[in-house]
Design a protein around this motif. Structure first.
Motif, PDB file in Angstrom:
ATOM      1  N   LYS A  61       0.823  -1.212   0.000  1.00  0.00           N
ATOM      2  CA  LYS A  61       0.000   0.000   0.000  1.00  0.00           C
ATOM      3  C   LYS A  61       0.852   1.255   0.000  1.00  0.00           C
ATOM      4  CE  LYS A  61      -3.606   2.371   2.623  1.00  0.00           C
ATOM      5  NZ  LYS A  61      -4.505   2.321   3.809  1.00  0.00           N
ATOM      6  N   HIS A  62       1.935   1.250   0.773  1.00  0.00           N
ATOM      7  CA  HIS A  62       2.757   2.456   0.906  1.00  0.00           C
ATOM      8  C   HIS A  62       4.015   2.401   0.045  1.00  0.00           C
ATOM      9  CE1 HIS A  62       0.223   3.819   4.218  1.00  0.00           C
ATOM     10  NE2 HIS A  62       0.272   2.594   4.704  1.00  0.00           N
ATOM     11  N   GLU A  63       4.086   1.414  -0.840  1.00  0.00           N
ATOM     12  CA  GLU A  63       5.166   1.305  -1.818  1.00  0.00           C
ATOM     13  C   GLU A  63       6.552   1.388  -1.159  1.00  0.00           C
ATOM     14  OE1 GLU A  63       4.465   4.330  -4.695  1.00  0.00           O
ATOM     15  OE2 GLU A  63       2.683   3.362  -5.526  1.00  0.00           O
ATOM     16  N   VAL A  64       6.746   0.536  -0.175  1.00  0.00           N
ATOM     17  CA  VAL A  64       8.020   0.485   0.537  1.00  0.00           C
ATOM     18  C   VAL A  64       9.063  -0.182  -0.350  1.00  0.00           C
ATOM     19  CG1 VAL A  64       9.222  -0.423   2.576  1.00  0.00           C
ATOM     20  CG2 VAL A  64       6.866   0.412   2.766  1.00  0.00           C
ATOM     21  N   ALA A  65      10.272   0.402  -0.373  1.00  0.00           N
ATOM     22  CA  ALA A  65      11.344  -0.123  -1.220  1.00  0.00           C
ATOM     23  C   ALA A  65      11.671  -1.564  -0.849  1.00  0.00           C
ATOM     24  CB  ALA A  65      12.586   0.747  -1.093  1.00  0.00           C
ATOM     25  N   GLU A  66      12.017  -2.357  -1.843  1.00  0.00           N
ATOM     26  CA  GLU A  66      12.310  -3.776  -1.609  1.00  0.00           C
ATOM     27  C   GLU A  66      13.480  -3.949  -0.645  1.00  0.00           C
ATOM     28  OE1 GLU A  66      13.445  -7.808  -4.163  1.00  0.00           O
ATOM     29  OE2 GLU A  66      12.812  -5.967  -5.194  1.00  0.00           O
ATOM     30  N   GLU A  67      14.468  -3.055  -0.709  1.00  0.00           N
ATOM     31  CA  GLU A  67      15.606  -3.152   0.212  1.00  0.00           C
ATOM     32  C   GLU A  67      15.168  -2.960   1.658  1.00  0.00           C
ATOM     33  OE1 GLU A  67      20.051  -1.154   0.846  1.00  0.00           O
ATOM     34  OE2 GLU A  67      18.797  -0.601  -0.868  1.00  0.00           O
ATOM     35  N   LEU A  68      14.222  -2.042   1.871  1.00  0.00           N
ATOM     36  CA  LEU A  68      13.690  -1.842   3.225  1.00  0.00           C
ATOM     37  C   LEU A  68      12.884  -3.059   3.670  1.00  0.00           C
ATOM     38  CD1 LEU A  68      12.465   1.867   3.562  1.00  0.00           C
ATOM     39  CD2 LEU A  68      14.315   0.714   4.781  1.00  0.00           C
ATOM     40  N   GLN A  69      12.158  -3.673   2.751  1.00  0.00           N
ATOM     41  CA  GLN A  69      11.393  -4.871   3.096  1.00  0.00           C
ATOM     42  C   GLN A  69      12.316  -5.992   3.561  1.00  0.00           C
ATOM     43  OE1 GLN A  69       8.548  -6.084   0.100  1.00  0.00           O
ATOM     44  NE2 GLN A  69       8.177  -3.970  -0.561  1.00  0.00           N
ATOM     45  N   THR A  70      13.419  -6.178   2.837  1.00  0.00           N
ATOM     46  CA  THR A  70      14.387  -7.217   3.220  1.00  0.00           C
ATOM     47  C   THR A  70      15.017  -6.902   4.565  1.00  0.00           C
ATOM     48  OG1 THR A  70      14.879  -7.596   0.888  1.00  0.00           O
ATOM     49  CG2 THR A  70      16.467  -8.434   2.484  1.00  0.00           C
ATOM     50  N   TYR A  71      15.309  -5.628   4.778  1.00  0.00           N
ATOM     51  CA  TYR A  71      15.924  -5.201   6.038  1.00  0.00           C
ATOM     52  C   TYR A  71      14.989  -5.483   7.213  1.00  0.00           C
ATOM     53  CZ  TYR A  71      18.485  -2.156   9.277  1.00  0.00           C
ATOM     54  OH  TYR A  71      19.196  -1.659  10.337  1.00  0.00           O
ATOM     55  N   LEU A  72      13.716  -5.138   7.040  1.00  0.00           N
ATOM     56  CA  LEU A  72      12.755  -5.352   8.116  1.00  0.00           C
ATOM     57  C   LEU A  72      12.535  -6.837   8.372  1.00  0.00           C
ATOM     58  CD1 LEU A  72      10.973  -3.700  10.048  1.00  0.00           C
ATOM     59  CD2 LEU A  72       9.080  -4.114   8.489  1.00  0.00           C
ATOM     60  N   GLN A  73      12.599  -7.658   7.342  1.00  0.00           N
ATOM     61  CA  GLN A  73      12.459  -9.098   7.534  1.00  0.00           C
ATOM     62  C   GLN A  73      13.593  -9.644   8.388  1.00  0.00           C
ATOM     63  OE1 GLN A  73       9.862 -11.147   6.649  1.00  0.00           O
ATOM     64  NE2 GLN A  73      11.019 -12.551   7.972  1.00  0.00           N
ATOM     65  N   ASP A  74      14.793  -9.103   8.172  1.00  0.00           N
ATOM     66  CA  ASP A  74      15.934  -9.509   8.987  1.00  0.00           C
ATOM     67  C   ASP A  74      15.725  -9.102  10.446  1.00  0.00           C
ATOM     68  OD1 ASP A  74      18.761 -10.524   9.189  1.00  0.00           O
ATOM     69  OD2 ASP A  74      19.099  -8.450   9.829  1.00  0.00           O
ATOM     70  N   VAL A  75      15.179  -7.902  10.664  1.00  0.00           N
ATOM     71  CA  VAL A  75      14.862  -7.456  12.028  1.00  0.00           C
ATOM     72  C   VAL A  75      13.834  -8.388  12.663  1.00  0.00           C
ATOM     73  CG1 VAL A  75      13.914  -5.584  13.427  1.00  0.00           C
ATOM     74  CG2 VAL A  75      15.409  -5.057  11.504  1.00  0.00           C
ATOM     75  N   ALA A  76      12.831  -8.772  11.887  1.00  0.00           N
ATOM     76  CA  ALA A  76      11.790  -9.671  12.399  1.00  0.00           C
ATOM     77  C   ALA A  76      12.373 -11.032  12.771  1.00  0.00           C
ATOM     78  CB  ALA A  76      10.692  -9.837  11.351  1.00  0.00           C
ATOM     79  N   ASP A  77      13.318 -11.533  11.979  1.00  0.00           N
ATOM     80  CA  ASP A  77      13.955 -12.819  12.301  1.00  0.00           C
ATOM     81  C   ASP A  77      14.709 -12.726  13.623  1.00  0.00           C
ATOM     82  OD1 ASP A  77      12.969 -13.865   9.972  1.00  0.00           O
ATOM     83  OD2 ASP A  77      14.813 -13.547   8.822  1.00  0.00           O
ATOM     84  N   HIS A  78      15.439 -11.634  13.819  1.00  0.00           N
ATOM     85  CA  HIS A  78      16.155 -11.449  15.086  1.00  0.00           C
ATOM     86  C   HIS A  78      15.170 -11.384  16.255  1.00  0.00           C
ATOM     87  CE1 HIS A  78      19.918  -9.536  13.006  1.00  0.00           C
ATOM     88  NE2 HIS A  78      19.732 -10.803  12.702  1.00  0.00           N
ATOM     89  N   LEU A  79      14.066 -10.670  16.038  1.00  0.00           N
ATOM     90  CA  LEU A  79      13.075 -10.528  17.101  1.00  0.00           C
ATOM     91  C   LEU A  79      12.431 -11.870  17.438  1.00  0.00           C
ATOM     92  CD1 LEU A  79      11.634  -8.577  18.993  1.00  0.00           C
ATOM     93  CD2 LEU A  79       9.947  -8.170  17.193  1.00  0.00           C
ATOM     94  N   ASP A  80      12.220 -12.711  16.445  1.00  0.00           N
ATOM     95  CA  ASP A  80      11.654 -14.038  16.703  1.00  0.00           C
ATOM     96  C   ASP A  80      12.577 -14.847  17.616  1.00  0.00           C
ATOM     97  OD1 ASP A  80       9.420 -13.543  15.214  1.00  0.00           O
ATOM     98  OD2 ASP A  80      10.183 -14.487  13.383  1.00  0.00           O
TER      99      ASP A  80
END
Length: 361
Positions: free
Chosen positions: A250-269
């Protein structure tokens, strides 16, 4: 567990109000490079500075969050009244909200205090909008435990390094939301050393439990409370990350930011799994401690009961001979008194040996 102070700092007559744009409080990021804005730069002026270039943005850091600074920021950025109310009140759970083009994130960091052996928490309010991002330190400390005022002190190099560590990244070329992601990443990474210290405390508590330390129960309860607070902070932060990921398209977030946030989510898990493991472990330790205490109390009761029985035997004999009836066995016998004493001692010795054999003594 302890939260930082939530009082609003107001500068005195001779004290500069750092919330209005003190040294290095406002920075302009241009293609990933940061420069300090002039001292006294207001939120409105920061937006104007960011608007002088297509790839520029303003970074605002509030070491405290007094009402005057919040209202000034709200007026300059035209913030929603409901959002302003949230900014004025600390003590909120981590959450994510969007008001038009403004992204609002509440997040809590954790820092371990070695001196007190306690986990301290700090709350941050993050605002990201086109061309600007602002971070409000609700508890007057940075996520690594540094006093927030040090971040805007021109004579404190540690504070300057802390801000540079947050802003020095190629990711910042992707806009203000990247700063929010960087802060989330730094906070999640900060949970790991806290959990290491909590693990050390847990190991120490285990040794205390089996050494029969009477103070261990209180320490178990305190550490359990800190782990529960950590679990709450990480659980709600998972929801924040899920909300950010849900808005990628919806907010057209850059793919690099999406990958970065996924890495943060993995650490948080991983952090969340370890926190849950510590909570379960402390619950088991508390159960073991309760069992050991009950066993020790049972052993003490056995000893008390045994000695009570041993003392009861001579008391019974003495009570019988103390009735002073006219006709009593051995009343006129010369060895009656020594015989009564010998009977008392003998009876007590027999009972002692019986209880000793049953491991009651």
């Amino acid at each position: 567990m302890r939260r930082g102070r939530t009082t609003a700092h107001q500068g005195g007559p001779d004290e500069p109000d750092l919330t209005q744009g003190g040294t290095c409080l406002v920075r302009v990021v241009d293609h990933g490079d940061t420069d300090c804005a002039p001292v006294g730069t207001t939120p409105h002026q920061a937006l104007e500075l960011a608007g002088t270039g297509p790839d520029r943005m303003a970074f605002l850091l509030y070491p405290t969050a007094p009402a005057t600074a919040v209202h000034e920021l709200a007026e300059a950025w035209d913030l929603h009244p409901v959002l302003v109310e949230d900014l004025l009140h600390a003590g909120q759970r981590p959450k994510l909200e969007r008001y038009g083009d403004v992204l609002f994130i509440v997040v809590r960091s954790a820092h371990y205090d070695d001196a007190r052996e306690e986990v301290d928490f700090a709350e941050f309010h993050v605002l990201a909008r086109p061309g600007a991002v602002a971070i409000l330190c609700q508890d007057e400390v940075w996520f690594d435990g540094t006093p927030a005022q040090a971040l805007v002190d021109p004579e404190d190099t540690a504070g300057d390094r802390a801000i540079n560590a947050l802003l020095d990244d190629e990711l910042l070329t992707l806009g203000p939301e990247a700063v929010a992601y960087r802060l989330l990443d730094a906070i999640v990474d900060g949970y790991a050393p806290v959990l290491r210290e909590v693990g050390i405390d847990r190991d120490q508590i285990e040794r205390q439990v089996f050494s029969a330390d009477p103070a261990v129960a209180e320490r178990i309860y305190r550490l359990s409370q800190e782990v529960i607070d950590l679990q709450h902070a990480t659980t709600w932060l998972v929801e924040v990350l899920r909300g950010l990921r849900g808005g990628f398209t919806k907010h057209e977030v850059a793919e690099e930011l999406q990958t970065y946030l996924q890495d943060v989510a993995d650490h948080l898990d991983r952090i969340g799994a370890q926190t849950a493991e510590y909570r379960e472990s402390l619950t088991q330790i508390l159960g073991v401690n309760s069992t050991l205490v009950a066993q020790r109390q049972n052993e003490d009761m056995k000893k008390i009961s045994g000695w009570a029985a041993i003392l009861f035997a001579p008391t019974l004999i003495a009570a019988v001979y103390g009735m002073n009836f006219q006709n009593m066995p051995e009343l006129d016998w010369a060895f009656g008194y020594p015989m009564a004493l010998l009977l008392m001692v003998g009876f007590s010795v027999v009972l002692y040996r019986v209880f000793k054999a049953k491991k009651w003594m």
